[in-house]
Design an enzyme around this catalytic site. Structure first.
Site, short mmCIF file in Angstrom:
data_model
loop_
_atom_site.label_atom_id
_atom_site.label_comp_id
_atom_site.label_asym_id
_atom_site.label_seq_id
_atom_site.Cartn_x
_atom_site.Cartn_y
_atom_site.Cartn_z
N LEU A 18 -5.99 -10.44 -3.66
CA LEU A 18 -6.02 -11.50 -2.65
C LEU A 18 -7.26 -11.42 -1.77
O LEU A 18 -7.87 -12.44 -1.45
CB LEU A 18 -4.77 -11.44 -1.77
CG LEU A 18 -3.45 -11.80 -2.42
CD1 LEU A 18 -2.32 -11.75 -1.39
CD2 LEU A 18 -3.50 -13.18 -3.06
N ASP A 62 -11.09 3.17 4.18
CA ASP A 62 -9.72 3.55 3.86
C ASP A 62 -8.85 3.02 4.98
O ASP A 62 -8.89 3.53 6.11
CB ASP A 62 -9.60 5.07 3.75
CG ASP A 62 -8.19 5.54 3.43
OD1 ASP A 62 -7.24 4.73 3.54
OD2 ASP A 62 -8.02 6.73 3.10
N SER A 142 3.88 -11.05 4.45
CA SER A 142 4.48 -11.27 3.14
C SER A 142 5.74 -12.10 3.33
O SER A 142 6.28 -12.17 4.44
CB SER A 142 4.83 -9.93 2.49
OG SER A 142 5.71 -10.09 1.39
N TYR A 155 7.59 -1.08 3.53
CA TYR A 155 6.84 -2.32 3.33
C TYR A 155 7.49 -3.47 4.11
O TYR A 155 6.83 -4.18 4.87
CB TYR A 155 6.79 -2.64 1.84
CG TYR A 155 6.03 -3.90 1.50
CD1 TYR A 155 4.64 -3.90 1.41
CD2 TYR A 155 6.70 -5.10 1.25
CE1 TYR A 155 3.94 -5.05 1.08
CE2 TYR A 155 6.01 -6.25 0.92
CZ TYR A 155 4.63 -6.22 0.84
OH TYR A 155 3.94 -7.37 0.52
N LYS A 159 5.90 -5.36 7.39
CA LYS A 159 5.53 -6.77 7.26
C LYS A 159 6.26 -7.62 8.29
O LYS A 159 5.72 -8.62 8.79
CB LYS A 159 5.81 -7.27 5.84
CG LYS A 159 4.93 -6.65 4.77
CD LYS A 159 3.45 -6.90 5.04
CE LYS A 159 2.58 -6.38 3.90
NZ LYS A 159 1.13 -6.61 4.16
#
Length: 260
Positions: A18, A62, A142, A155, A159
């Site tokens: 993306l 990073d 997301s 995750y 998000k």
């Protein structure tokens, strides 16, 4: 005139997937773009493939390290003389497990990669943009920032948290010419998706990646994966003057999967 003519943009995790699609869209619309990756080799390869000359620049980063993220923002400002757009795109569910089995180290990694990098990048960008009274910040959330799947608690939690950070920060700087928004993509079949490892699939109690994709298709109105170019188009819109009245929002690019 190109939509982003002369604007300077920095995009985390942008040598592929993306982030790369967004970089290509911004370059095509006249922006100067700083791309980033942990790998200098991948960065140099991406620059060759983009073939944008001095319009593109690479800085290794990073995103799990505060020093790297802050250096990326500073390096973009130093190289191109300013910063107009920051797209905080890095993240994923590389080290995950169900809540009862997730270690502190795994949780911290997810926190740094998905949420802390957004905070670090947002803070550094705002500090530069405030005196200029102008700027666009886009954080990659997301559809799981509005929904939730078993087996990927780090995750999903991070998000969700990005959306809260975006809403709060947008209200802090709304009168200073800075807009801050989030993007909430659905499943996008990029190389990053195919990098999802067997441990993640096992944590989600699924047999394979195809089963994971099938869940997303069933949840969406379009019943298909989202294209990277579709997410990039939304990122282009939010970075443009056309979106000057939009801030503190989470724009879904998920084919109608999210309920709000």
């Amino acid at each position: 005139m190109p939509t982003l003519d002369g604007k300077v943009a920095v995009i985390t995790a942008s040598t592929r997937s993306l982030g790369r699609a967004i970089a290509e869209a911004y370059l095509a619309e006249g922006a100067y773009v700083v791309i980033s990756s942990r790998s200098a080799e991948k960065g140099e390869q991406a620059l060759r493939e983009l073939d944008a000359g001095t319009q593109a620049h690479f800085v290794p980063c990073d995103a799990t390290r505060r020093e790297d993220v802050e250096h990326l923002i500073a390096a973009a400002i130093d190289h191109f003389g300013g910063l107009d757009i920051a797209v905080l795109n890095a993240g994923g569910c590389d080290k995950t497990a169900p809540v009862a089995e997730m270690s502190d180290e795994e949780w911290q990694f997810e926190l740094d990669w998905n949420l802390n990098h957004v905070f670090w990048g947002m803070r550094a960008s705002i500090q530069h943009m405030l005196p200029r009274k102008s700027g666009r910040i886009i954080a990659m959330s997301s559809m799981e920032g509005k929904l939730g799947k078993p087996g990927i608690p780090g995750y999903v939690a991070n998000k969700h948290a990005i959306l809260g950070l975006v809403k709060s920060a947008a209200r802090e700087v709304g009168t200073e010419g800075i807009t801050i928004n989030a993007l909430c993509p659905g499943i996008v079949l990029t190389d990053a998706f195919y990098d999802v490892g067997p441990a993640t699939i096992q944590a989600m109690n699924l047999p394979d990646l195809d089963a994971l994709a099938a869940i997303y298709y069933k949840e969406s109105a379009l019943q298909r994966p989202i294209e990277a170019a579709e997410v990039a188009a939304a990122a282009l819109f939010l970075a443009s003057d056309a979106a000057s009245g939009i801030t503190g929002t989470a724009l879904n690019v998920d084919g109608g999967a999210s309920p709000y």
